[in-house]
Design a protein around this motif. Structure first.
Motif, PDB file in Angstrom:
ATOM      1  N   ARG A  75      -0.343 -40.517 -58.683  1.00 27.17           N
ATOM      2  CA  ARG A  75       0.529 -39.404 -58.311  1.00 27.17           C
ATOM      3  C   ARG A  75       1.282 -38.865 -59.509  1.00 27.17           C
ATOM      4  O   ARG A  75       1.532 -39.586 -60.480  1.00 27.17           O
ATOM      5  CB  ARG A  75       1.503 -39.809 -57.203  1.00 27.17           C
ATOM      6  CG  ARG A  75       2.639 -40.709 -57.625  1.00 27.17           C
ATOM      7  CD  ARG A  75       3.610 -40.934 -56.464  1.00 27.17           C
ATOM      8  NE  ARG A  75       2.923 -41.443 -55.301  1.00 27.17           N
ATOM      9  CZ  ARG A  75       3.241 -41.110 -54.042  1.00 27.17           C
ATOM     10  NH1 ARG A  75       4.233 -40.275 -53.812  1.00 27.17           N
ATOM     11  NH2 ARG A  75       2.573 -41.610 -53.037  1.00 27.17           N
ATOM     12  N   GLN A 115       4.808 -36.711 -60.225  1.00 29.65           N
ATOM     13  CA  GLN A 115       6.017 -36.080 -59.712  1.00 29.65           C
ATOM     14  C   GLN A 115       6.132 -34.636 -60.187  1.00 29.65           C
ATOM     15  O   GLN A 115       6.702 -33.785 -59.499  1.00 29.65           O
ATOM     16  CB  GLN A 115       7.259 -36.875 -60.153  1.00 29.65           C
ATOM     17  CG  GLN A 115       7.446 -38.187 -59.405  1.00 29.65           C
ATOM     18  CD  GLN A 115       7.539 -37.984 -57.901  1.00 29.65           C
ATOM     19  OE1 GLN A 115       6.691 -38.469 -57.145  1.00 29.65           O
ATOM     20  NE2 GLN A 115       8.557 -37.277 -57.451  1.00 29.65           N
ATOM     21  N   ARG A 159       4.018 -32.673 -57.750  1.00 30.31           N
ATOM     22  CA  ARG A 159       4.673 -32.676 -56.435  1.00 30.31           C
ATOM     23  C   ARG A 159       5.891 -31.743 -56.405  1.00 30.31           C
ATOM     24  O   ARG A 159       6.292 -31.274 -55.340  1.00 30.31           O
ATOM     25  CB  ARG A 159       5.101 -34.098 -56.054  1.00 30.31           C
ATOM     26  CG  ARG A 159       3.939 -35.004 -55.665  1.00 30.31           C
ATOM     27  CD  ARG A 159       4.430 -36.434 -55.411  1.00 30.31           C
ATOM     28  NE  ARG A 159       5.377 -36.489 -54.313  1.00 30.31           N
ATOM     29  CZ  ARG A 159       5.068 -36.656 -53.038  1.00 30.31           C
ATOM     30  NH1 ARG A 159       3.800 -36.776 -52.679  1.00 30.31           N
ATOM     31  NH2 ARG A 159       6.010 -36.712 -52.103  1.00 30.31           N
ATOM     32  N   ASN A 160       6.472 -31.478 -57.566  1.00 28.78           N
ATOM     33  CA  ASN A 160       7.661 -30.631 -57.655  1.00 28.78           C
ATOM     34  C   ASN A 160       7.357 -29.210 -58.125  1.00 28.78           C
ATOM     35  O   ASN A 160       8.291 -28.465 -58.438  1.00 28.78           O
ATOM     36  CB  ASN A 160       8.691 -31.274 -58.590  1.00 28.78           C
ATOM     37  CG  ASN A 160       9.467 -32.382 -57.910  1.00 28.78           C
ATOM     38  OD1 ASN A 160      10.339 -32.145 -57.080  1.00 28.78           O
ATOM     39  ND2 ASN A 160       9.140 -33.628 -58.268  1.00 28.78           N
ATOM     40  N   THR A 212      13.735 -49.826 -47.452  1.00 30.80           N
ATOM     41  CA  THR A 212      12.808 -49.906 -48.596  1.00 30.80           C
ATOM     42  C   THR A 212      12.167 -51.285 -48.701  1.00 30.80           C
ATOM     43  O   THR A 212      11.261 -51.478 -49.507  1.00 30.80           O
ATOM     44  CB  THR A 212      13.544 -49.581 -49.905  1.00 30.80           C
ATOM     45  OG1 THR A 212      14.648 -50.486 -50.061  1.00 30.80           O
ATOM     46  CG2 THR A 212      14.069 -48.152 -49.900  1.00 30.80           C
ATOM     47  N   GLU A 258       7.231 -32.209 -52.761  1.00 30.23           N
ATOM     48  CA  GLU A 258       8.670 -32.453 -52.578  1.00 30.23           C
ATOM     49  C   GLU A 258       9.383 -31.202 -52.058  1.00 30.23           C
ATOM     50  O   GLU A 258      10.602 -31.101 -52.126  1.00 30.23           O
ATOM     51  CB  GLU A 258       9.292 -32.887 -53.904  1.00 30.23           C
ATOM     52  CG  GLU A 258       8.798 -34.232 -54.418  1.00 30.23           C
ATOM     53  CD  GLU A 258       9.163 -35.393 -53.505  1.00 30.23           C
ATOM     54  OE1 GLU A 258      10.193 -35.297 -52.811  1.00 30.23           O
ATOM     55  OE2 GLU A 258       8.409 -36.386 -53.474  1.00 30.23           O
ATOM     56  N   SER A 305      11.597 -37.228 -50.593  1.00 24.72           N
ATOM     57  CA  SER A 305      12.156 -38.320 -51.397  1.00 24.72           C
ATOM     58  C   SER A 305      13.671 -38.392 -51.294  1.00 24.72           C
ATOM     59  O   SER A 305      14.259 -39.473 -51.447  1.00 24.72           O
ATOM     60  CB  SER A 305      11.743 -38.162 -52.867  1.00 24.72           C
ATOM     61  OG  SER A 305      10.351 -38.331 -53.010  1.00 24.72           O
ATOM     62  N   GLN A 306      14.311 -37.248 -51.052  1.00 26.67           N
ATOM     63  CA  GLN A 306      15.762 -37.245 -50.872  1.00 26.67           C
ATOM     64  C   GLN A 306      16.147 -37.713 -49.470  1.00 26.67           C
ATOM     65  O   GLN A 306      17.150 -38.416 -49.295  1.00 26.67           O
ATOM     66  CB  GLN A 306      16.336 -35.837 -51.114  1.00 26.67           C
ATOM     67  CG  GLN A 306      16.374 -35.397 -52.572  1.00 26.67           C
ATOM     68  CD  GLN A 306      14.992 -35.093 -53.121  1.00 26.67           C
ATOM     69  OE1 GLN A 306      14.199 -34.447 -52.439  1.00 26.67           O
ATOM     70  NE2 GLN A 306      14.705 -35.545 -54.328  1.00 26.67           N
ATOM     71  N   PRO A 317      15.025 -41.998 -49.381  1.00 26.17           N
ATOM     72  CA  PRO A 317      15.064 -42.548 -50.752  1.00 26.17           C
ATOM     73  C   PRO A 317      14.410 -43.924 -50.827  1.00 26.17           C
ATOM     74  O   PRO A 317      14.599 -44.771 -49.960  1.00 26.17           O
ATOM     75  CB  PRO A 317      16.566 -42.621 -51.054  1.00 26.17           C
ATOM     76  CG  PRO A 317      17.244 -42.593 -49.725  1.00 26.17           C
ATOM     77  CD  PRO A 317      16.374 -41.787 -48.832  1.00 26.17           C
ATOM     78  N   ARG A 372       7.755 -44.282 -50.762  1.00 26.48           N
ATOM     79  CA  ARG A 372       6.653 -43.569 -51.416  1.00 26.48           C
ATOM     80  C   ARG A 372       5.632 -43.148 -50.348  1.00 26.48           C
ATOM     81  O   ARG A 372       4.931 -44.008 -49.808  1.00 26.48           O
ATOM     82  CB  ARG A 372       5.965 -44.454 -52.461  1.00 26.48           C
ATOM     83  CG  ARG A 372       6.809 -44.773 -53.668  1.00 26.48           C
ATOM     84  CD  ARG A 372       6.050 -45.643 -54.668  1.00 26.48           C
ATOM     85  NE  ARG A 372       5.691 -46.934 -54.089  1.00 26.48           N
ATOM     86  CZ  ARG A 372       6.494 -47.990 -54.057  1.00 26.48           C
ATOM     87  NH1 ARG A 372       7.729 -47.907 -54.552  1.00 26.48           N
ATOM     88  NH2 ARG A 372       6.095 -49.120 -53.518  1.00 26.48           N
ATOM     89  N   ASN A 429       6.367 -48.443 -49.081  1.00 27.99           N
ATOM     90  CA  ASN A 429       5.220 -47.534 -49.004  1.00 27.99           C
ATOM     91  C   ASN A 429       5.089 -46.995 -47.585  1.00 27.99           C
ATOM     92  O   ASN A 429       5.283 -47.729 -46.609  1.00 27.99           O
ATOM     93  CB  ASN A 429       3.930 -48.267 -49.382  1.00 27.99           C
ATOM     94  CG  ASN A 429       3.996 -48.860 -50.775  1.00 27.99           C
ATOM     95  OD1 ASN A 429       4.034 -48.137 -51.758  1.00 27.99           O
ATOM     96  ND2 ASN A 429       4.028 -50.184 -50.854  1.00 27.99           N
TER      97      ASN A 429
END
Length: 345
Positions: free
Chosen positions: A80, A82, A85-86, A109, A134, A139-140, A143, A146, A189
């Protein structure tokens, strides 16, 4: 007074131009994903074969050598990015519909999860936007978690496409890949499985809320083998963005679709959306209807190395009940009448 009027007119013109530019960017962002979904794998394969027959054959040969070396990466959690993804393009993709992710409970988590995503829709647009980018802030909102969106393993045999998919955290929906993520990749995960798969896509049509789930129990067995909690997820509006020709059971059209699904892995759907330049014409662009994805309460699952059929059936029934309760709790908030019933096939 004249100066103020001119300034006001310029501001209105600037706002109008900005709105038009943003709308065009939204259309472009969605169009590139639709083309990726439909033709990128085949197109990249043909281009690679063509390059092998040109003076630039060395470039294609190097990539093929890398492909052999990297062949098993999708089965080991992928690769992956980031950065990908962003990308800003995903925010335009989100705003086109718009797509929204709703969190109802916290996720620990220290646990692993299997999300059951419903319904499939034609292209799983909500699943992709919410969990492979994202754009909606996954992810926010969760938190330390994944997300891995699972899709057909055949996509990872296609050059270039496989790398593009992996960059978004997409993995093959097969036992090897899921076993690796849930047992050798630590905790935190979340594998998102579109449980209904190709069979469910054949019944996706606006105004219909039905899921293919009664005989889909493999994901429950996987959850038990790894002690991964099950999380029901429902996307309101997923079925509204395309119109599809539905063939009745027993018809020649449904027979062809099922045969194709059996041998290739996905079912050919006859569908249409809106045109590129007008919402009043037919085309490949989805209609800009809101998609709201609600992530439900996790169901705690024990770790059982060899679960019996009775145990699988028990936790499957709990999952089905949880999905129905989730649908009933939020249906009126997202435009459905209180009398609407989720059809479980």
């Amino acid at each position: 007074g004249t100066g103020s009027n001119i300034l006001s007119a310029l501001q209105d013109l600037f706002w109008l131009l900005k709105f038009k530019v943003e709308k065009q960017l939204q259309i472009i962002s969605v169009l590139q994903w639709v083309l990726t979904f439909l033709i990128m794998g085949i197109a990249c394969t043909l281009i690679l074969m063509y390059i092998l027959c040109t003076d630039c054959w060395a470039i294609a040969a190097l990539y093929l050598a890398w492909l052999v070396f990297d062949w098993n990466t999708p089965k080991k959690g992928g690769r992956r990015s980031q950065w990908v993804r962003n990308w800003a393009i995903w925010r335009y993709f989100r705003d086109y519909f718009p797509i929204r992710l709703v969190k109802t409970h916290n996720l620990l988590t220290t646990r692993n999860y299997i999300f059951g995503y419903h319904p499939h829709g034609i292209m799983g647009l909500g699943a992709f936007c919410n969990f492979s980018t994202e754009a909606t802030g996954v992810s926010q909102k969760f938190p330390g978690i994944r997300p891995y969106l699972a899709t057909l393993a055949g996509n990872f045999r296609m050059p270039i496409l496989r790398d593009y998919l992996m960059s978004g955290g997409i993995c093959p929906v097969n036992r090897d890949s899921i076993d690796y993520i849930l047992s050798k990749n630590g905790s935190g995960n979340a594998i998102i499985i579109v449980v209904g798969g190709a069979a469910e896509s054949l019944n996706c049509t606006p105004g219909k809320n039905s899921v293919t789930l009664k005989n889909r129990k493999g994901f429950v067995k996987l959850a038990l083998r790894h002690g991964a909690d099950l999380v029901p997820v429902y996307s309101f509006g997923e079925n509204e963005v395309y119109k599809q020709v539905i063939f009745e059971e027993g018809s020649w059209g449904r027979w062809v679709q099922k045969k194709f699904q059996k041998h290739v892995g996905f079912a050919p759907c006859i569908f249409h959306g809106r045109g590129l330049f007008s919402s009043n014409t037919w085309g490949l662009l989805p209609y800009s209807k809101p998609i709201t994805t609600v992530v439900g309460e996790p169901i705690t699952i024990p770790k059982i190395d060899n679960p019996s059929q009775k145990e699988v059936d028990f936790y499957h029934s709990i999952y089905v009940d949880s999905l129905i309760k989730l649908f009933d709790k939020y249906k009126s908030k997202f435009g459905l009448p209180e009398t609407e019933v989720l059809e479980v096939n």
